[in-house]
Every structure is written in structure tokens, then in C-alpha cells.
Design an enzyme around this catalytic site. Structure first.
Site, PDB file in Angstrom:
ATOM      1  N   TYR A   1     -11.580  -7.324   7.306  1.00 19.70           N
ATOM      2  CA  TYR A   1     -10.477  -7.432   6.332  1.00 19.70           C
ATOM      3  C   TYR A   1     -10.231  -8.911   6.061  1.00 19.70           C
ATOM      4  O   TYR A   1     -10.035  -9.699   6.990  1.00 19.70           O
ATOM      5  CB  TYR A   1      -9.190  -6.777   6.858  1.00 19.70           C
ATOM      6  CG  TYR A   1      -8.065  -6.955   5.867  1.00 19.70           C
ATOM      7  CD1 TYR A   1      -7.991  -6.156   4.732  1.00 19.70           C
ATOM      8  CD2 TYR A   1      -7.123  -7.974   6.018  1.00 19.70           C
ATOM      9  CE1 TYR A   1      -6.999  -6.357   3.776  1.00 19.70           C
ATOM     10  CE2 TYR A   1      -6.130  -8.181   5.076  1.00 19.70           C
ATOM     11  CZ  TYR A   1      -6.073  -7.371   3.960  1.00 19.70           C
ATOM     12  OH  TYR A   1      -5.109  -7.571   3.009  1.00 19.70           O
TER      13      TYR A   1
ATOM     14  N   TYR B   1       0.817  -1.216   0.000  1.00 20.77           N
ATOM     15  CA  TYR B   1       0.000   0.000   0.000  1.00 20.77           C
ATOM     16  C   TYR B   1       0.847   1.260   0.000  1.00 20.77           C
ATOM     17  O   TYR B   1       0.716   2.099   0.886  1.00 20.77           O
ATOM     18  CB  TYR B   1      -0.937   0.028   1.223  1.00 20.77           C
ATOM     19  CG  TYR B   1      -1.796  -1.188   1.305  1.00 20.77           C
ATOM     20  CD1 TYR B   1      -2.902  -1.327   0.474  1.00 20.77           C
ATOM     21  CD2 TYR B   1      -1.486  -2.223   2.175  1.00 20.77           C
ATOM     22  CE1 TYR B   1      -3.686  -2.467   0.516  1.00 20.77           C
ATOM     23  CE2 TYR B   1      -2.267  -3.372   2.224  1.00 20.77           C
ATOM     24  CZ  TYR B   1      -3.357  -3.480   1.395  1.00 20.77           C
ATOM     25  OH  TYR B   1      -4.125  -4.595   1.448  1.00 20.77           O
TER      26      TYR B   1
ATOM     27  N   ASP C   1     -12.646 -16.483   9.536  1.00 20.21           N
ATOM     28  CA  ASP C   1     -11.312 -16.147   9.049  1.00 20.21           C
ATOM     29  C   ASP C   1     -10.427 -15.888  10.269  1.00 20.21           C
ATOM     30  O   ASP C   1     -10.486 -14.822  10.878  1.00 20.21           O
ATOM     31  CB  ASP C   1     -11.412 -14.918   8.143  1.00 20.21           C
ATOM     32  CG  ASP C   1     -10.056 -14.433   7.661  1.00 20.21           C
ATOM     33  OD1 ASP C   1      -9.028 -14.942   8.155  1.00 20.21           O
ATOM     34  OD2 ASP C   1     -10.028 -13.531   6.809  1.00 20.21           O
TER      35      ASP C   1
ATOM     36  N   LYS D   1      -1.011 -16.580   8.363  1.00 23.95           N
ATOM     37  CA  LYS D   1      -0.071 -15.760   9.117  1.00 23.95           C
ATOM     38  C   LYS D   1       0.852 -16.528  10.065  1.00 23.95           C
ATOM     39  O   LYS D   1       1.924 -16.934   9.651  1.00 23.95           O
ATOM     40  CB  LYS D   1      -0.841 -14.650   9.833  1.00 23.95           C
ATOM     41  CG  LYS D   1      -1.347 -13.602   8.817  1.00 23.95           C
ATOM     42  CD  LYS D   1      -1.689 -12.282   9.449  1.00 23.95           C
ATOM     43  CE  LYS D   1      -1.759 -11.176   8.430  1.00 23.95           C
ATOM     44  NZ  LYS D   1      -3.100 -10.879   7.937  1.00 23.95           N
TER      45      LYS D   1
HETATM   46  C1  LIG Z   1      -3.703 -10.908   6.616  1.00 19.88           C
HETATM   47  C2  LIG Z   1      -5.093 -11.389   6.529  1.00 19.88           C
HETATM   48  C3  LIG Z   1      -5.591 -11.969   5.348  1.00 19.88           C
HETATM   49  C4  LIG Z   1      -4.777 -12.059   4.089  1.00 19.88           C
HETATM   50  O1  LIG Z   1      -3.648 -12.845   4.218  1.00 19.88           O
HETATM   51  P1  LIG Z   1      -2.407 -12.673   3.179  1.00 19.88           P
HETATM   52  O2  LIG Z   1      -1.461 -13.746   3.587  1.00 19.88           O
HETATM   53  O3  LIG Z   1      -1.891 -11.285   3.386  1.00 19.88           O
HETATM   54  O4  LIG Z   1      -2.966 -12.858   1.818  1.00 19.88           O
HETATM   55  C5  LIG Z   1      -6.890 -12.431   5.365  1.00 19.88           C
HETATM   56  N1  LIG Z   1      -7.661 -12.340   6.471  1.00 19.88           N
HETATM   57  C6  LIG Z   1      -7.218 -11.806   7.622  1.00 19.88           C
HETATM   58  C7  LIG Z   1      -8.106 -11.757   8.821  1.00 19.88           C
HETATM   59  C8  LIG Z   1      -5.922 -11.296   7.687  1.00 19.88           C
HETATM   60  O5  LIG Z   1      -5.489 -10.723   8.821  1.00 19.88           O
END
Ligand SMILES: *Cc1c(COP(=O)(O)O)cnc(C)c1O
Length: 428
Positions: A147, A19, A248, A277
């Protein structure tokens, strides 16, 4: 060793960072190496890392056990295609993920990044309804301030305005948004908080494939914390109306909020779970999407029965081997005690900042500490100031926040919170 001026100039003029703007880039700092909870910058400074490289480096950097796992695996193979081939690192990781998540989560798709794990989750939900001859159930419902990643499917369920993707509104599929949860915990729970979601699902469930949420802590869409009761009620609403629940946990997974997975705090089980992550302890990009036998078997009944995804680096053996080592290390460590100690210290050291006129709100959950400012922080000045204060913290918008490695020593954590206090005082 330092970076030369011409290397730094090349970076400024030719390389995008996340970004950023190539015409007027915010300052970047060279890193020479990283060890434990420290980054060694190429300007000779050693800074305390408050970010764990965006939730991922939960054991700190350059960990001998993880390094050894890489070495051992590279000597066998770093990568082989996953189409038609399989290997122990992927099988072992999938077994572990099935074992440490809820009993119903039984089938695993190994993705190569968090965004891809979310794309796969969305596809699973769509294919689940195609299989039952319900193709009209093709919308996703989510809450604002979410997000879920940067690819197009994931973007379409991120906050449509505050997020980083508003400019793509015209080309993204339009999904259904309700207000973000407002109640911070079960003690302050008020049924009004879920009323809009409930009435929206009641009215539109025939077109909704799934609800997708980040459980307990919303990450990059606002760093907000909400009540487990919200999730308990979402689960009931999904069951009542025949809607899948996708959680997520790419940011919250692997202990960050105080439980191994955040959904445990609501005693619910999602139909589809995204992990990423911290899965490799921050060493390599890897993610996973888990689902139930019911979803997997239903998908398998339609058309060719295939789940239509298969990235080149799917199930990468090196990444899986590190993930196996990282999860082993986590489970063998007193992570709950460590996360709780961080939470207690963040509460003690950050809460007082709420009395400053420059601070709107302080939020603490597990090993996550957030100071939401009244005004947007100017990265051009704040980032170098934070480095000058001896810390690596990367704010965005009005949010000054940290999510350190679980092994962060308490005196170094204080260095981070003191730097946050200094920024808040200097912003008055
Ligand atoms: C970071 C993140 C993503 C995306 O993961 P990337 O490895 O950056 O593609 C999706 N959902 C959540 C909740 C995140 O924190």
C-alpha cells in the site's frame, strides 16, 4: 457536549469518511476531544485508542510540548509559500531528517501528505533515468499486498487486486508485480522467497526505474511482516542491475517497528525514502521524500534540471515546527524501551489467540499487533461492539489490528488485547 441527531444525520447523508459508502455508511462516532491515549466520544464514553490515528499519534493526543510548538509558530506565521521563500522550521526539519536517516540520504523534498511523498519518489526515479537518456526505464517493480497511497501514481504500485483500487485497473499505468515476501524472519529465511523478484529483475531491468517497497511491515495492503534478509537481497539485486530502491517508511518510520527506521534492521540504505504519518506526531499532514546526492545531482543535469513538483502547502511552517517538536520529543524519550515493552506484551497477550478457530494468524512486530481472522469482520456490528468494550480499534477486512501510541500504559494495552480476544471469541 454531544452531537445532535441532525448533525449526525447530516454526516451520514453528506460526508464521505475514508473508503465509505454514502448510501449505507458504517457507523461513525463523534469525538469531542482526545487526551493522552484516550478519545472522549460525544456520547460521553472515553475509549482507549489502539490506532494512534493510523500510525501517526505516537506521543498520544493533546501533548503540551506539541501544543506549545503550534502556539509559538502560529504567532510568527502559519504558512507562507515555499516558492522563492524559506524559513527556519523547514530548514531545521530537513537538517534533522538528514541527520537521523542514513548518511547517504542528503536531499529533502517536503511534501504535504504521504501519497504525495510517494508521487515525488516515483518522479525522482523517472527523472533520474531521463537524465541519463534512459527513458525506457519507466516501470516500477513492487510486491503484492503493498500500500503506497491513494493518488494515481501511488495507486499504480498498490496491490492490484486485494487493494482498494482494483476498479481503476483500466486507467492506471501497468507496473510489475511479484509475490509478497513470505518469510517472516531471518531464522526462517529461504532463498526461494526472493527467486521470483530476482528472475523478474534479471529479465526486465532495462525497463525498470525502481523497486518500491514498504520495509519489514506491509501496512494497509495486508499488515504482513517479513524478513530483513529480503531487503538485503533486494538491495544487492538493485545494485547488480542498475535499479533504484525506493523505501516507503510512511507507516514504519519513527520507531514503530523497534528501530528508528525499519530499513536499519536490514543494514541497507535506500536511494529514495518516503516518510510521513508519525512525522508530526499526528498533529498535521506532512511528509518528506529524501534522496541521495547522486540521485539529486543526476536529476539536475537534464532539461531545466528541475524536480517537477511543488505543492501549494509545501514546507508548511506550522507542520514543520510541530514535526521538529515531535522528533525532539521522540528522541528524548525512551522510545526503544517503550516499543519493546509493547512488543513483548502484544506477543504474550495476542499469541494465544492463534489457538481459536476464528483466528487465522497473529503477527507482532514492534508496536504493531495484528490478528488476522478466518472470516471478514462485519464493520456494521464489530465497530459498535469494540466501542462498547471501551476501545477504539478500526478493523478492515479480516484484520483486527492495533498500533498504539508508544506511551500506552500496560493496563490500557491489556484492555485493547482483551477486546481483540472478545471479538475473536464472539466470532467463533
Ligand atoms: C498511509 C500510507 C501512505 C499514504 O499516506 P497519506 O498521508 O494517507 O497520503 C503511503 N504509504 C504507506 C506505507 C502508508 O502507510
Amino acid at each position: 457536549m454531544s452531537l445532535t441527531d441532525s448533525q449526525l444525520a447530516f454526516d451520514r447523508e453528506h460526508i464521505w469518511h475514508p473508503y465509505t459508502n454514502l448510501k449505507n455508511p458504517t457507523p461513525v462516532f463523534g469525538v469531542e476531544s482526545a487526551e493522552g491515549v484516550y478519545l472522549n466520544l460525544t456520547n460521553g464514553q472515553k475509549v482507549v485508542d489502539g490506532m494512534a490515528s493510523w500510525w501517526s499519534a505516537i506521543h498520544g493526543y493533546n501533548h503540551p510540548f506539541l501544543n506549545q510548538a503550534i502556539e509559538k509558530q502560529t504567532k510568527k506565521m502559519s504558512h507562507v509559500m515555499f516558492g522563492g521563500l524559506t524559513h527556519e522550521p523547514a530548514i531545521k526539519l530537513s537538517q534533522t531528517l538528514v541527520n537521523i536517516t542514513a548518511a547517504k540520504l542528503d536531499c529533502v523534498f517536503l511534501a504535504d501528505s504521504g501519497s504525495v511523498a510517494v508521487e515525488v519518489a516515483l518522479k525522482m526515479a523517472l527523472q533520474f533515468w531521463y537524465s541519463q537518456a534512459r527513458p525506457e526505464k519507466n516501470k516500477f517493480l513492487t510486491v503484492r499486498n503493498g500500500y503506497h497511497g491513494d493518488t494515481f501514481g501511488a495507486m499504480s504500485v498498490c496491490d492490484p487486486e486485494n487493494g482498494m483500487h482494483a476498479m481503476f485497473a483500466g486507467v492506471l499505468p501497468s507496473h510489475i508485480f511479484v509475490d509478497a515476501p513470505g518469510c517472516k524472519d531471518d531464522d526462517s529465511w529461504n532463498d526461494e522467497d526472493i527467486a521470483q523478484l530476482k528472475s523478474t529483475v534479471a529479465a526486465r531491468h532495462t525497463e525498470i526505474a525502481a523497486i518500491i517497497l514498504e520495509p519489514i511491515v506491509q501496512g494497509a495492503g495486508g499488515m504482513r511482516v517479513y524478513a530483513p534478509e529480503y531487503l538485503r537481497q533486494v538491495r544487492q539485486i538493485c545494485d547488480e542491475y542498475g535499479v533504484l530502491l525506493i523505501l516507503d517508511e510512511i507507516a514504519t518510520g519513527f520507531g514503530r517497528t523497534g528501530s528508528l527506521f525499519a530499513y536499519e534492521q536490514a543494514q541497507i540504505v535506500p536511494d529514495i525514502l518516503c516518510l510521513g504519518k508519525a512525522i508530526t506526531g499526528g498533529y498535521m499532514s506532512l511528509a518528506a521524500t529524501l534522496t541521495t546526492q547522486n540521485v539529486a545531482q543526476t536529476i539536475s543535469r537534464f532539461g531545466g534540471g528541475n524536480l517537477m513538483h511543488g505543492p501549494t502547502f509545501m514546507g508548511n511552517p506550522l507542520a514543520c515546527a510541530i514535526a521538529n517538536a515531535s522528533i525532539e520529543l521522540l528522541l528524548a524519550s525512551p522510545w526503544q524501551k517503550n516499543v519493546l515493552a509493547i512488543e513483548t506484551q502484544l506477543e504474550a497477550e495476542l499469541r494465544p489467540l492463534e489457538s481459536l478457530p476464528s483466528v487465522h494468524e497473529v503477527r507482532v512486530k514492534g508496536a504493531v499487533g495484528v490478528v488476522e481472522m478466518v472470516q471478514t469482520l462485519d464493520m456494521h456490528t464489530i465497530q459498535p461492539r469494540l466501542v462498547e468494550l471501551g476501545v477504539w480499534i478500526r478493523p478492515f477486512g479480516k484484520l483486527l489490528y492495533i498500533m498504539p501510541a508508544y506511551c500506552m500504559p500496560s493496563d490500557e494495552l491489556s484492555k485493547l488485547t482483551r477486546a481483540m480476544l472478545t471479538i475473536a471469541e464472539e466470532s467463533i
